[in-house]
Design an enzyme around this catalytic site. Structure first.
Site, short mmCIF file in Angstrom:
data_model
loop_
_atom_site.label_atom_id
_atom_site.label_comp_id
_atom_site.label_asym_id
_atom_site.label_seq_id
_atom_site.Cartn_x
_atom_site.Cartn_y
_atom_site.Cartn_z
N ARG A 121 0.82 -1.24 0.00
CA ARG A 121 0.00 0.00 0.00
C ARG A 121 0.84 1.27 0.00
O ARG A 121 0.38 2.33 0.40
CB ARG A 121 -0.96 0.02 1.20
CG ARG A 121 -1.96 -1.10 1.18
CD ARG A 121 -3.24 -0.70 1.88
NE ARG A 121 -4.23 -1.75 1.75
CZ ARG A 121 -4.37 -2.75 2.62
NH1 ARG A 121 -3.60 -2.81 3.68
NH2 ARG A 121 -5.27 -3.66 2.42
N LYS A 143 3.48 11.64 -11.18
CA LYS A 143 2.61 10.84 -12.05
C LYS A 143 3.32 9.52 -12.33
O LYS A 143 4.46 9.51 -12.79
CB LYS A 143 2.36 11.56 -13.38
CG LYS A 143 1.23 12.55 -13.32
CD LYS A 143 0.90 13.04 -14.72
CE LYS A 143 -0.21 14.07 -14.67
NZ LYS A 143 -0.47 14.67 -15.99
N GLU A 185 10.28 19.48 -25.03
CA GLU A 185 9.59 19.76 -23.76
C GLU A 185 10.15 21.03 -23.12
O GLU A 185 9.43 21.76 -22.43
CB GLU A 185 9.75 18.58 -22.79
CG GLU A 185 9.10 17.29 -23.24
CD GLU A 185 7.60 17.17 -22.94
OE1 GLU A 185 7.05 18.06 -22.28
OE2 GLU A 185 7.00 16.18 -23.40
N LYS A 227 7.93 23.49 -13.46
CA LYS A 227 7.12 22.29 -13.20
C LYS A 227 6.78 22.19 -11.72
O LYS A 227 5.65 21.85 -11.35
CB LYS A 227 7.86 21.04 -13.69
CG LYS A 227 7.13 19.76 -13.31
CD LYS A 227 6.68 18.93 -14.47
CE LYS A 227 5.70 17.85 -14.00
NZ LYS A 227 5.71 16.66 -14.79
N GLU A 237 -4.10 17.63 -10.85
CA GLU A 237 -4.62 18.06 -12.15
C GLU A 237 -6.13 18.26 -12.10
O GLU A 237 -6.85 17.84 -13.01
CB GLU A 237 -4.23 17.03 -13.22
CG GLU A 237 -4.13 17.63 -14.61
CD GLU A 237 -3.46 16.70 -15.62
OE1 GLU A 237 -2.41 16.12 -15.32
OE2 GLU A 237 -4.00 16.59 -16.73
N ARG A 242 -2.40 22.27 -13.96
CA ARG A 242 -1.40 21.27 -14.36
C ARG A 242 -1.59 20.86 -15.82
O ARG A 242 -0.65 20.48 -16.50
CB ARG A 242 -1.46 20.04 -13.42
CG ARG A 242 -0.35 19.06 -13.70
CD ARG A 242 -0.15 18.06 -12.59
NE ARG A 242 0.92 17.15 -12.94
CZ ARG A 242 1.52 16.31 -12.11
NH1 ARG A 242 1.17 16.29 -10.84
NH2 ARG A 242 2.50 15.53 -12.51
N ASN A 246 0.41 19.92 -20.64
CA ASN A 246 0.09 19.02 -21.76
C ASN A 246 0.06 19.75 -23.10
O ASN A 246 -0.48 19.23 -24.08
CB ASN A 246 -1.24 18.32 -21.52
CG ASN A 246 -1.20 17.48 -20.26
OD1 ASN A 246 -0.17 16.88 -19.95
ND2 ASN A 246 -2.30 17.45 -19.52
N HIS A 249 0.39 17.91 -26.33
CA HIS A 249 0.30 16.48 -26.06
C HIS A 249 -0.95 15.82 -26.64
O HIS A 249 -0.93 14.62 -26.93
CB HIS A 249 0.41 16.21 -24.56
CG HIS A 249 1.82 16.34 -24.05
ND1 HIS A 249 2.52 17.53 -24.10
CD2 HIS A 249 2.67 15.44 -23.50
CE1 HIS A 249 3.73 17.34 -23.60
NE2 HIS A 249 3.85 16.08 -23.22
N HIS A 253 -0.26 12.62 -28.77
CA HIS A 253 -0.76 11.27 -28.52
C HIS A 253 -1.51 10.72 -29.74
O HIS A 253 -1.46 9.52 -30.02
CB HIS A 253 -1.65 11.24 -27.26
CG HIS A 253 -0.85 11.43 -26.01
ND1 HIS A 253 -1.38 11.93 -24.85
CD2 HIS A 253 0.46 11.21 -25.75
CE1 HIS A 253 -0.42 11.99 -23.92
NE2 HIS A 253 0.69 11.57 -24.46
N HIS A 266 8.61 10.16 -28.44
CA HIS A 266 7.60 11.02 -27.81
C HIS A 266 7.91 12.51 -27.97
O HIS A 266 7.04 13.30 -28.36
CB HIS A 266 7.46 10.64 -26.33
CG HIS A 266 6.49 11.48 -25.58
ND1 HIS A 266 5.13 11.47 -25.85
CD2 HIS A 266 6.68 12.39 -24.58
CE1 HIS A 266 4.52 12.34 -25.04
NE2 HIS A 266 5.43 12.90 -24.27
N1 GLY Z 1 3.95 15.50 -17.83
C1 GLY Z 1 2.80 16.21 -17.45
C2 GLY Z 1 2.55 16.24 -15.99
O1 GLY Z 1 3.39 15.83 -15.22
O2 GLY Z 1 1.49 16.67 -15.56
#
Ligand code: GLY
Length: 365
Positions: A121, A143, A185, A227, A237, A242, A246, A249, A253, A266
């Site tokens: 957990r 993430k 990026e 960031k 998010e 946040r 993107n 993105h 994608h 990517h």
């Molecule tokens: N790579 C996008 C984020 O971390 O929200």
């Protein structure tokens, strides 16, 4: 070395940005984990020289060090690799006070972070980011994810690392294509929130491509600060902030999905996606027509692709893949579009024929 603090509801953590930091990993972790704890280093075999330095430094501080190697590439982000890592932790007797040190890029931290979030957990993990992309993006913000057969990152968690170590020295050996892909990026951060960073990149792109360590350290620090600030304000998010990370993105994608993740990496898809987003913004009158040109010049200078011409992709296939993107909002595609360099806005309800037109302008068939 400089540090940046990221605020998290699960416990704030530091990002260390500097050079020659790997040999100090043991000292840093000994301030965070109980003496004699087990540490599982999770990495990939091409990173062996870094593992040696890090495990020696951990062993010197009395940690019981284990290593677990993932296969190369995106295949490592699978359910079977997740279970393999959890079984390895169990087999070595890892308890909750033990931790994982993820040494690598986004693939390693996504899988290792996800395992850390579910094993017993939840145990702690540290990201030692060895790619520019990881240092400016994936290692920060918690993430974690694996891929499902329907798409990338469809299963995962928000599980912040306990520490991020970004050593600019390890970037000197990055292959040209990987460096350029990560720079997409970096340009993104300039467009979404920092006009001074964008100008710095315009002025210093040659130095960056020559891998000038001081210049690269500067951009890693600048992007990490952006960031860190964004995820500190909107960790999960949910506030719309946040989501600005993107930028490019949603298109990216779609391009990756339509190409079957083959032929481009990517960061290259993100560069093309940013061009599509900027062109869409200009087409909708949200930004001046000069913005896509300025962004294109910088991306080309960073040796990145800016259209899908040579990839032979169908507009409908890109659109179909875009519709699977998990960043949809109530079933509608959501785009991050630039207003000016340093300021973006979230837009949905853009008619699909308009989006299709942009894909065709960018070379889709
Ligand atoms: N790579 C996008 C984020 O971390 O929200």
């Amino acid at each position: 070395m400089k540090t940046i603090t990221v605020k998290s509801l699960k416990g704030s953590y530091k990002i260390c940005v500097g050079r020659g930091l790997l040999a100090g990993a043991g000292a840093r972790l000994s301030a965070m984990f109980p003496a004699g704890s087990r540490i599982m280093i999770v990495s990939q075999k091409n990173l062996a020289p870094y593992l040696k330095t890090i495990s020696a430094s951990l062993a010197k501080k009395g940690f019981k060090v284990h290593a677990h190697m993932l296969p190369d590439g995106e295949v490592a982000k699978s359910g079977s690799e997740l279970f393999r890592l959890c079984h390895a932790l169990l087999a070595q007797g890892f308890e909750r006070k033990g931790g994982i040190v993820a040494v690598g890029g986004g693939v390693v931290s996504d899988l290792a972070g996800f395992a850390a979030s579910v094993y017993l957990r939840g145990i702690r993990y540290v990201n030692v980011a060895t790619t520019l992309l990881a240092q400016v993006d994936s290692a920060i913000g918690g993430k974690t994810a694996i891929d499902l057969k329907d798409g990338k990152n469809l299963m995962g968690s928000f599980w912040p690392p306990a520490l991020v170590i970004s050593d600019a020295d390890v970037l000197r050996s990055l292959p040209q294509r990987e460096l350029s892909a990560s720079l997409g990026e970096v340009v993104k951060y300039g467009v979404i929130s920092d006009p001074a960073l964008f100008r710095f990149l315009e002025k210093n792109n040659k130095k960056i491509l020559r891998r000038d360590a001081a210049t690269i350290e500067k951009i890693v620090f600048a992007c990490s600060q952006i960031k860190a600030a964004v995820v500190s304000r909107d960790e999960f998010e949910t506030k719309g902030e946040r989501a600005i990370l993107n930028y490019g993105h949603t298109f990216a994608h779609g391009i990756e999905g339509a190409s079957g993740y083959k032929g481009l990496v990517h960061g290259e898809a993100v560069a093309i996606g940013m061009m599509m987003a900027a062109q869409l913004a200009a087409d909708l009158g949200i930004c001046s027509p000069e913005l896509p040109w300025r962004q294109m010049k910088l991306l080309v200078a960073m040796k990145l692709p800016v259209s899908v011409k040579k990839f032979n992709l169908k507009a409908d296939a890109i659109l179909k893949a875009m519709m699977k993107d998990k960043k949809k909002d109530q079933g509608a595609l959501r785009f991050v579009l630039p207003r000016r360099i340093g300021k973006v806005t979230l837009e949905k309800n853009i008619p699909l024929p308009r989006v299709r037109k942009i894909l065709c302008l960018a070379g889709a068939k």
